[in-house]
Design a protein around this motif. Structure first.
Motif, mmCIF file in Angstrom:
data_model
loop_
_atom_site.group_PDB
_atom_site.id
_atom_site.type_symbol
_atom_site.label_atom_id
_atom_site.label_comp_id
_atom_site.label_asym_id
_atom_site.label_seq_id
_atom_site.Cartn_x
_atom_site.Cartn_y
_atom_site.Cartn_z
ATOM 1 N N ASN A 65 -15.120 44.591 -44.069
ATOM 2 C CA ASN A 65 -15.095 46.039 -43.895
ATOM 3 C C ASN A 65 -16.158 46.569 -42.944
ATOM 4 N N THR A 66 -17.182 45.805 -42.642
ATOM 5 C CA THR A 66 -18.221 46.272 -41.717
ATOM 6 C C THR A 66 -17.985 45.823 -40.277
ATOM 7 N N ILE A 67 -16.954 45.042 -40.052
ATOM 8 C CA ILE A 67 -16.694 44.533 -38.694
ATOM 9 C C ILE A 67 -16.483 45.666 -37.702
ATOM 10 N N LYS A 68 -15.720 46.682 -38.063
ATOM 11 C CA LYS A 68 -15.463 47.796 -37.138
ATOM 12 C C LYS A 68 -16.771 48.455 -36.709
ATOM 13 N N ASN A 69 -17.655 48.726 -37.658
ATOM 14 C CA ASN A 69 -18.936 49.357 -37.319
ATOM 15 C C ASN A 69 -19.770 48.460 -36.410
ATOM 16 N N ARG A 70 -19.766 47.166 -36.675
ATOM 17 C CA ARG A 70 -20.525 46.234 -35.837
ATOM 18 C C ARG A 70 -19.963 46.195 -34.420
ATOM 19 N N LEU A 71 -18.646 46.221 -34.301
ATOM 20 C CA LEU A 71 -18.017 46.216 -32.976
ATOM 21 C C LEU A 71 -18.314 47.507 -32.224
ATOM 22 N N ASN A 72 -18.260 48.641 -32.895
ATOM 23 C CA ASN A 72 -18.579 49.915 -32.238
ATOM 24 C C ASN A 72 -20.030 49.936 -31.763
ATOM 25 N N HIS A 73 -20.918 49.399 -32.567
ATOM 26 C CA HIS A 73 -22.324 49.325 -32.167
ATOM 27 C C HIS A 73 -22.486 48.398 -30.962
ATOM 28 N N GLU A 96 -19.150 35.039 -37.216
ATOM 29 C CA GLU A 96 -18.364 35.732 -38.237
ATOM 30 C C GLU A 96 -16.913 35.246 -38.223
ATOM 31 N N ASP A 97 -16.582 34.353 -39.142
ATOM 32 C CA ASP A 97 -15.230 33.809 -39.216
ATOM 33 C C ASP A 97 -14.179 34.865 -39.529
ATOM 34 N N LEU A 98 -14.537 35.826 -40.346
ATOM 35 C CA LEU A 98 -13.549 36.814 -40.797
ATOM 36 C C LEU A 98 -13.052 37.722 -39.683
ATOM 37 N N ILE A 99 -13.710 37.700 -38.542
ATOM 38 C CA ILE A 99 -13.252 38.546 -37.435
ATOM 39 C C ILE A 99 -11.827 38.169 -37.025
ATOM 40 N N GLN A 100 -11.460 36.916 -37.268
ATOM 41 C CA GLN A 100 -10.125 36.442 -36.901
ATOM 42 C C GLN A 100 -9.014 37.114 -37.713
ATOM 43 N N ILE A 101 -9.342 37.597 -38.921
ATOM 44 C CA ILE A 101 -8.316 38.245 -39.744
ATOM 45 C C ILE A 101 -8.524 39.755 -39.836
ATOM 46 N N SER A 102 -9.521 40.255 -39.126
ATOM 47 C CA SER A 102 -9.787 41.697 -39.198
ATOM 48 C C SER A 102 -8.730 42.459 -38.398
ATOM 49 N N ASP A 103 -8.639 43.735 -38.687
ATOM 50 C CA ASP A 103 -7.720 44.598 -37.942
ATOM 51 C C ASP A 103 -8.245 44.891 -36.541
ATOM 52 N N TYR A 104 -9.433 44.401 -36.238
ATOM 53 C CA TYR A 104 -10.102 44.735 -34.977
ATOM 54 C C TYR A 104 -10.291 43.518 -34.079
ATOM 55 N N ILE A 105 -9.467 42.507 -34.262
ATOM 56 C CA ILE A 105 -9.593 41.284 -33.456
ATOM 57 C C ILE A 105 -9.396 41.590 -31.968
ATOM 58 N N ASN A 106 -8.479 42.484 -31.637
ATOM 59 C CA ASN A 106 -8.247 42.800 -30.224
ATOM 60 C C ASN A 106 -9.430 43.536 -29.610
ATOM 61 N N LEU A 107 -10.044 44.436 -30.366
ATOM 62 C CA LEU A 107 -11.255 45.105 -29.884
ATOM 63 C C LEU A 107 -12.358 44.079 -29.651
ATOM 64 N N TYR A 108 -12.489 43.134 -30.568
ATOM 65 C CA TYR A 108 -13.485 42.076 -30.400
ATOM 66 C C TYR A 108 -13.228 41.290 -29.116
ATOM 67 N N LYS A 109 -11.989 40.918 -28.877
ATOM 68 C CA LYS A 109 -11.657 40.135 -27.682
ATOM 69 C C LYS A 109 -11.976 40.907 -26.400
#
Length: 125
Positions: A65-73, A96-109
């Motif tokens: 649940n904190t992945i989105k905030n980390r990506l925005n930062h 962070e392994d869970l980034i692969q199943i997050s709803d924000y994988i495309n933002l991460y990429k």
């Protein structure tokens, strides 16, 4: 809701079948429905499955649940070109392994490519 995604992620990571994971807890069919978010389930089942996988489901939910905030930062840091912090966040997200199943994988990429291009790593980008 995300419990099923997390259970599936770790089950596959540890190369377990649904039947192996559910043995003595619930059926493989029920595991399948939990993973696909197609059923209701008792919290005790998630607790038992988490214990079998050796994870703390509450901690995993917080991380997911904190992945989105980390990506925005990270995006803000990239824009401001704060290289030390940018590198630190990149390293954290790579772990962070869970980034692969997050709803924000495309933002991460997308951010990862931008990060690599800033560092002139065009081949890797």
């Amino acid at each position: 809701m995300n419990e099923g995604k997390i259970i599936k992620f770790y089950r596959e990571k540890y190369k377990m079948t649904q039947e192996q994971l559910g043995k003595g807890i619930c059926s493989g069919t029920h595991i399948s429905k939990i993973e696909r978010l197609h059923t209701e389930y008792a919290p005790e089942i998630i607790t038992l499955l988490s214990q079998r996988l050796g994870i703390n489901i509450e901690n995993e939910l917080i991380k997911l649940n904190t992945i989105k905030n980390r990506l925005n930062h990270w995006h803000d840091v990239i824009v401001m070109q704060l290289f030390d912090e940018m590198n630190l966040i990149n390293h954290e997200l790579e772990q962070e392994d869970l980034i692969q199943i997050s709803d924000y994988i495309n933002l991460y990429k997308l951010l990862r490519v931008r990060y690599l291009l800033i560092h002139n790593l065009t081949e890797e980008a």
